[in-house]
Design an enzyme around this catalytic site. Structure first.
Site, PDB file in Angstrom:
ATOM      1  CG  HIS A  19      -1.942  -1.034   1.302  1.00 27.89           C
ATOM      2  ND1 HIS A  19      -2.135  -1.824   2.415  1.00 27.89           N
ATOM      3  CD2 HIS A  19      -2.851  -1.446   0.395  1.00 27.89           C
ATOM      4  CE1 HIS A  19      -3.140  -2.674   2.186  1.00 27.89           C
ATOM      5  NE2 HIS A  19      -3.579  -2.463   0.961  1.00 27.89           N
ATOM      6  CE  LYS A  43     -13.524  -7.067   2.888  1.00 22.46           C
ATOM      7  NZ  LYS A  43     -12.300  -6.433   2.424  1.00 22.46           N
ATOM      8  NE  ARG A  92      -2.553  -7.551  -4.797  1.00 25.52           N
ATOM      9  CZ  ARG A  92      -3.338  -7.990  -3.847  1.00 25.52           C
ATOM     10  NH1 ARG A  92      -2.866  -8.164  -2.630  1.00 25.52           N
ATOM     11  NH2 ARG A  92      -4.596  -8.299  -4.089  1.00 25.52           N
ATOM     12  CB  SER A 130      -4.510  -6.613   4.328  1.00 21.02           C
ATOM     13  OG  SER A 130      -4.074  -5.353   3.900  1.00 21.02           O
TER      14      SER A 130
HETATM   15  O1  PNS Z   1      -9.061  -2.896  -0.107  1.00 23.74           O
HETATM   16  P1  PNS Z   1     -10.350  -3.376  -0.725  1.00 23.74           P
HETATM   17  O2  PNS Z   1     -11.163  -4.101   0.329  1.00 23.74           O
HETATM   18  O3  PNS Z   1     -10.131  -4.181  -1.969  1.00 23.74           O
HETATM   19  O4  PNS Z   1     -11.162  -2.056  -1.158  1.00 23.74           O
HETATM   20  C1  PNS Z   1     -12.448  -2.149  -1.702  1.00 23.74           C
HETATM   21  C2  PNS Z   1     -13.096  -0.740  -1.838  1.00 23.74           C
HETATM   22  C3  PNS Z   1     -13.097  -0.018  -0.510  1.00 23.74           C
HETATM   23  C4  PNS Z   1     -12.306   0.052  -2.853  1.00 23.74           C
HETATM   24  C5  PNS Z   1     -14.549  -0.948  -2.372  1.00 23.74           C
HETATM   25  O5  PNS Z   1     -15.188  -1.903  -1.592  1.00 23.74           O
HETATM   26  C6  PNS Z   1     -15.355   0.339  -2.355  1.00 23.74           C
HETATM   27  O6  PNS Z   1     -15.071   1.263  -3.077  1.00 23.74           O
HETATM   28  N1  PNS Z   1     -16.392   0.405  -1.489  1.00 23.74           N
HETATM   29  C7  PNS Z   1     -17.218   1.564  -1.325  1.00 23.74           C
HETATM   30  C8  PNS Z   1     -18.665   1.280  -1.705  1.00 23.74           C
HETATM   31  C9  PNS Z   1     -18.847   1.423  -3.187  1.00 23.74           C
HETATM   32  O7  PNS Z   1     -18.658   2.470  -3.755  1.00 23.74           O
HETATM   33  N2  PNS Z   1     -19.236   0.298  -3.829  1.00 23.74           N
HETATM   34  C10 PNS Z   1     -19.379   0.222  -5.266  1.00 23.74           C
HETATM   35  C11 PNS Z   1     -17.995  -0.032  -5.885  1.00 23.74           C
HETATM   36  S1  PNS Z   1     -18.133  -0.510  -7.523  1.00 23.74           S
END
Ligand code: PNS
Length: 167
Positions: A19, A43, A92, A130
């Site tokens: 990150h 989660k 990645r 993570s």
């Molecule tokens: O580190 P992660 O868990 O892969 O991140 C996922 C994240 C936070 C980028 C994604 O879950 C998100 O943007 N959530 C916010 C809700 C949202 O906008 N959902 C629609 C996304 S298409």
């Protein structure tokens, strides 16, 4: 030159060197990078959002154009609130691509003015996540080079694992 603000969203539970690598790369090309920690994750996290805010703030204080915040709800709404034109996500390996592409398409549907920009972390972090960091920490493995020392310490405290004896 045009000022471009980008959001780097994620769970960061916990933040890893992968990150931080991406934050450093993003901070070089965007005028401002807002790291957004998702608040309403379904989660059960290992660290609270406030703990993750503190950890990330500590590890990114050397980059003046990086800001750490948390957000709730849709990413596109958070981006609009912050005046961001781009979302930064790390890729990645090919296995990340399908999920990332789906999110990028959906975010484009929700807000066609918001661009998703993908960047690769250094090759050394291409297998780092993570989830694996949490697992290695719980089983007492070495996290050197995978997370900052301060994050490693927090993991050991949270999981009640003793520090590794020097070899
Ligand atoms: O580190 P992660 O868990 O892969 O991140 C996922 C994240 C936070 C980028 C994604 O879950 C998100 O943007 N959530 C916010 C809700 C949202 O906008 N959902 C629609 C996304 S298409």
């Amino acid at each position: 030159m045009k000022r471009v603000i980008a959001i780097y969203p994620g769970s960061f539970d916990p933040p890893t060197n992968g990150h931080l690598d991406l934050i450093q790369r993003g901070a070089k090309i965007f005028s401002e990078l807002v790291v957004g920690i998702l608040r309403n994750s379904e989660k059960a996290p290992l660290f609270t959002v406030d703990e993750r805010l503190d950890m990330l703030r500590q590890c990114t204080s050397q980059w003046p154009n990086v800001r750490i915040e948390s957000f709730e709800g849709l990413l596109v709404d958070f981006a609009r609130d912050r005046g961001a034109q781009a979302v930064l996500r790390g890729i990645r390996a090919v296995s990340d691509y399908e999920y990332e592409l789906q999110m990028a398409w959906m975010n484009r549907k929700l807000d066609p003015t918001l661009e998703t920009v993908f960047m690769m972390p250094a090759g050394a972090y291409s297998y780092l996540s993570s989830r694996l960091v949490r697992e290695i920490a719980a089983l007492g493995g070495s996290l050197a080079t995978l997370v900052p020392a301060s994050v490693e310490e927090q993991l050991r405290l949270r999981l009640g694992v003793a520090p590794l004896a020097p070899k």
